[in-house]
Design a protein around this motif. Structure first.
Motif, PDB file in Angstrom:
ATOM      1  N   THR A 196       0.717  -1.227  -0.052  1.00 38.62           N
ATOM      2  CA  THR A 196       0.076  -0.132  -0.045  1.00 38.62           C
ATOM      3  C   THR A 196       0.830   1.493  -0.164  1.00 38.62           C
ATOM      4  N   ALA A 197       1.960   1.206   0.975  1.00 35.74           N
ATOM      5  CA  ALA A 197       2.859   2.340   0.781  1.00 35.74           C
ATOM      6  C   ALA A 197       3.573   2.670  -0.466  1.00 35.74           C
ATOM      7  N   LEU A 198       3.868   1.555  -1.267  1.00 38.01           N
ATOM      8  CA  LEU A 198       4.463   1.721  -2.532  1.00 38.01           C
ATOM      9  C   LEU A 198       3.631   2.203  -3.473  1.00 38.01           C
ATOM     10  N   ALA A 199       2.185   1.773  -3.538  1.00 34.08           N
ATOM     11  CA  ALA A 199       1.116   2.490  -4.345  1.00 34.08           C
ATOM     12  C   ALA A 199       0.885   3.990  -4.079  1.00 34.08           C
ATOM     13  N   LYS A 200       0.704   4.252  -2.732  1.00 34.75           N
ATOM     14  CA  LYS A 200       0.705   5.761  -2.159  1.00 34.75           C
ATOM     15  C   LYS A 200       1.926   6.449  -2.831  1.00 34.75           C
ATOM     16  N   ALA A 201       3.229   5.885  -2.540  1.00 36.90           N
ATOM     17  CA  ALA A 201       4.213   6.766  -2.941  1.00 36.90           C
ATOM     18  C   ALA A 201       4.310   6.839  -4.346  1.00 36.90           C
ATOM     19  N   GLY A 202       4.103   6.039  -5.123  1.00 32.11           N
ATOM     20  CA  GLY A 202       4.074   6.043  -6.573  1.00 32.11           C
ATOM     21  C   GLY A 202       2.891   7.049  -7.135  1.00 32.11           C
ATOM     22  N   SER A 203       1.839   7.145  -6.455  1.00 29.38           N
ATOM     23  CA  SER A 203       0.786   8.451  -6.849  1.00 29.38           C
ATOM     24  C   SER A 203       1.559   9.478  -6.562  1.00 29.38           C
ATOM     25  N   PHE A 204       2.285   9.557  -5.227  1.00 28.36           N
ATOM     26  CA  PHE A 204       2.781  10.753  -4.861  1.00 28.36           C
ATOM     27  C   PHE A 204       3.804  11.495  -5.651  1.00 28.36           C
ATOM     28  N   CYS A 205       4.652  10.275  -6.390  1.00 30.37           N
ATOM     29  CA  CYS A 205       5.551  10.925  -7.334  1.00 30.37           C
ATOM     30  C   CYS A 205       5.069  11.120  -8.586  1.00 30.37           C
ATOM     31  N   ALA A 206       3.963  10.480  -9.079  1.00 25.74           N
ATOM     32  CA  ALA A 206       3.569  10.610 -10.223  1.00 25.74           C
ATOM     33  C   ALA A 206       2.790  12.183 -10.420  1.00 25.74           C
ATOM     34  N   TYR A 207       2.308  12.638  -9.196  1.00 22.32           N
ATOM     35  CA  TYR A 207       1.574  13.897  -9.393  1.00 22.32           C
ATOM     36  C   TYR A 207       2.760  15.004  -9.856  1.00 22.32           C
ATOM     37  N   GLN A 208       3.586  14.964  -9.015  1.00 24.27           N
ATOM     38  CA  GLN A 208       4.679  16.170  -9.533  1.00 24.27           C
ATOM     39  C   GLN A 208       6.331  15.428  -9.223  1.00 24.27           C
ATOM     40  N   GLU A 209       7.048  16.020  -9.696  1.00 23.14           N
ATOM     41  CA  GLU A 209       8.449  15.623  -9.510  1.00 23.14           C
ATOM     42  C   GLU A 209       8.583  15.767  -7.778  1.00 23.14           C
ATOM     43  N   ARG A 210       9.530  14.951  -7.198  1.00 27.34           N
ATOM     44  CA  ARG A 210       9.726  14.667  -5.742  1.00 27.34           C
ATOM     45  C   ARG A 210      11.184  14.498  -5.383  1.00 27.34           C
ATOM     46  N   SER A 211      11.633  15.129  -4.626  1.00 29.47           N
ATOM     47  CA  SER A 211      13.079  14.674  -3.910  1.00 29.47           C
ATOM     48  C   SER A 211      12.984  13.403  -3.242  1.00 29.47           C
ATOM     49  N   GLN A 212      14.195  12.760  -3.105  1.00 30.80           N
ATOM     50  CA  GLN A 212      14.304  11.699  -2.459  1.00 30.80           C
ATOM     51  C   GLN A 212      13.815  11.871  -1.074  1.00 30.80           C
ATOM     52  N   GLN A 213      14.184  12.896  -0.381  1.00 38.27           N
ATOM     53  CA  GLN A 213      13.999  13.188   0.896  1.00 38.27           C
ATOM     54  C   GLN A 213      12.275  13.489   1.126  1.00 38.27           C
ATOM     55  N   GLU A 214      11.756  14.033   0.285  1.00 40.53           N
ATOM     56  CA  GLU A 214      10.264  14.370   0.251  1.00 40.53           C
ATOM     57  C   GLU A 214       9.609  12.876   0.551  1.00 40.53           C
ATOM     58  N   VAL A 215      10.053  11.962  -0.365  1.00 44.27           N
ATOM     59  CA  VAL A 215       9.259  10.829  -0.482  1.00 44.27           C
ATOM     60  C   VAL A 215       9.670   9.935   0.653  1.00 44.27           C
ATOM     61  N   ARG A 216      10.967  10.239   1.139  1.00 48.15           N
ATOM     62  CA  ARG A 216      11.438   9.431   2.592  1.00 48.15           C
ATOM     63  C   ARG A 216      10.512   9.892   3.643  1.00 48.15           C
ATOM     64  N   ASP A 217      10.236  11.226   3.750  1.00 44.34           N
ATOM     65  CA  ASP A 217       9.674  11.610   4.809  1.00 44.34           C
ATOM     66  C   ASP A 217       8.124  11.271   4.824  1.00 44.34           C
ATOM     67  N   LYS A 218       7.550  11.221   3.388  1.00 38.32           N
ATOM     68  CA  LYS A 218       5.962  10.669   3.399  1.00 38.32           C
ATOM     69  C   LYS A 218       6.000   9.415   3.701  1.00 38.32           C
ATOM     70  N   LEU A 219       6.992   8.361   3.475  1.00 38.29           N
ATOM     71  CA  LEU A 219       6.967   6.996   3.782  1.00 38.29           C
ATOM     72  C   LEU A 219       7.304   6.858   5.296  1.00 38.29           C
ATOM     73  N   TYR A 220       7.940   7.643   5.939  1.00 35.80           N
ATOM     74  CA  TYR A 220       8.024   7.562   7.438  1.00 35.80           C
ATOM     75  C   TYR A 220       6.825   8.037   7.987  1.00 35.80           C
ATOM     76  N   SER A 221       6.010   8.936   7.281  1.00 34.50           N
ATOM     77  CA  SER A 221       4.941   9.196   8.023  1.00 34.50           C
ATOM     78  C   SER A 221       3.687   8.070   7.987  1.00 34.50           C
ATOM     79  N   TYR A 222       3.895   7.208   7.123  1.00 31.54           N
ATOM     80  CA  TYR A 222       3.095   6.012   7.257  1.00 31.54           C
ATOM     81  C   TYR A 222       3.295   5.118   8.168  1.00 31.54           C
ATOM     82  N   GLY A 223       4.463   5.423   8.930  1.00 32.23           N
ATOM     83  CA  GLY A 223       4.837   4.354  10.215  1.00 32.23           C
ATOM     84  C   GLY A 223       5.955   3.174   9.658  1.00 32.23           C
TER      85      GLY A 223
END
Length: 162
Positions: free
Chosen positions: A15-42
């Protein structure tokens, strides 16, 4: 204040991979932004790094592509100078080599013209009769936008701006 979200609710990796994929597909993201988002998922560190690798492998996440989009966007839309763009990219933890590559994408002639246009507009708006104070205000304005002081001085000293 209730935001309607359950804090630190753990979700599975798929589920986290699917959400992160959508997060990245919406607009370009830095690795740190995605990392922070994934950490927020626990998720744990090992899981986060594994998912980051998968996103890079699937070309959802590309630090260089992000840096170029960020630099060109901030320059074209917000009229930021190189110094402010560098600070923003450093804040996103983009490596220096990639930052330099992104800055090289900004056309030097267009950069100079943009600064000149900004200074002309600001000059018309500044209501100051003292020549030195007006020059100081223009310098402060352009420096706050992230332009290099030597370039600002070149324009202020060589043009009929004041």
């Amino acid at each position: 204040m209730d935001t309607g979200r359950t804090p630190n609710k753990s979700i599975d990796k798929k589920t986290a991979l699917a959400k992160a994929g959508s997060f990245c597909a919406y607009q370009e993201r830095s690795q740190q932004e995605v990392r922070d988002k994934l950490y927020s998922y626990g998720l744990k560190t090992a899981e986060v790094e594994e998912l980051i690798s998968e996103l890079i492998g699937a070309n959802f996440l590309n630090e260089e592509r992000f840096a170029i989009a960020y630099a060109l966007g901030k320059f074209r839309i917000k009229k930021w100078g190189r110094l402010k763009i560098v600070a923003g990219l450093k804040n996103k933890r983009v490596p220096p080599g990639i930052i330099n590559k992104a800055l090289r994408q900004i056309d030097a002639g267009l950069y100079f013209d943009t600064l000149q246009t900004l200074l002309k507009k600001k000059n018309a708006a500044v209501k100051e009769s003292n020549h030195l104070k007006k020059k100081q205000k223009l310098l402060q304005y352009a420096a706050a936008k992230g332009f290099e002081k030597d370039l600002i001085f070149d324009i202020l000293n060589s043009s009929d701006l004041l």
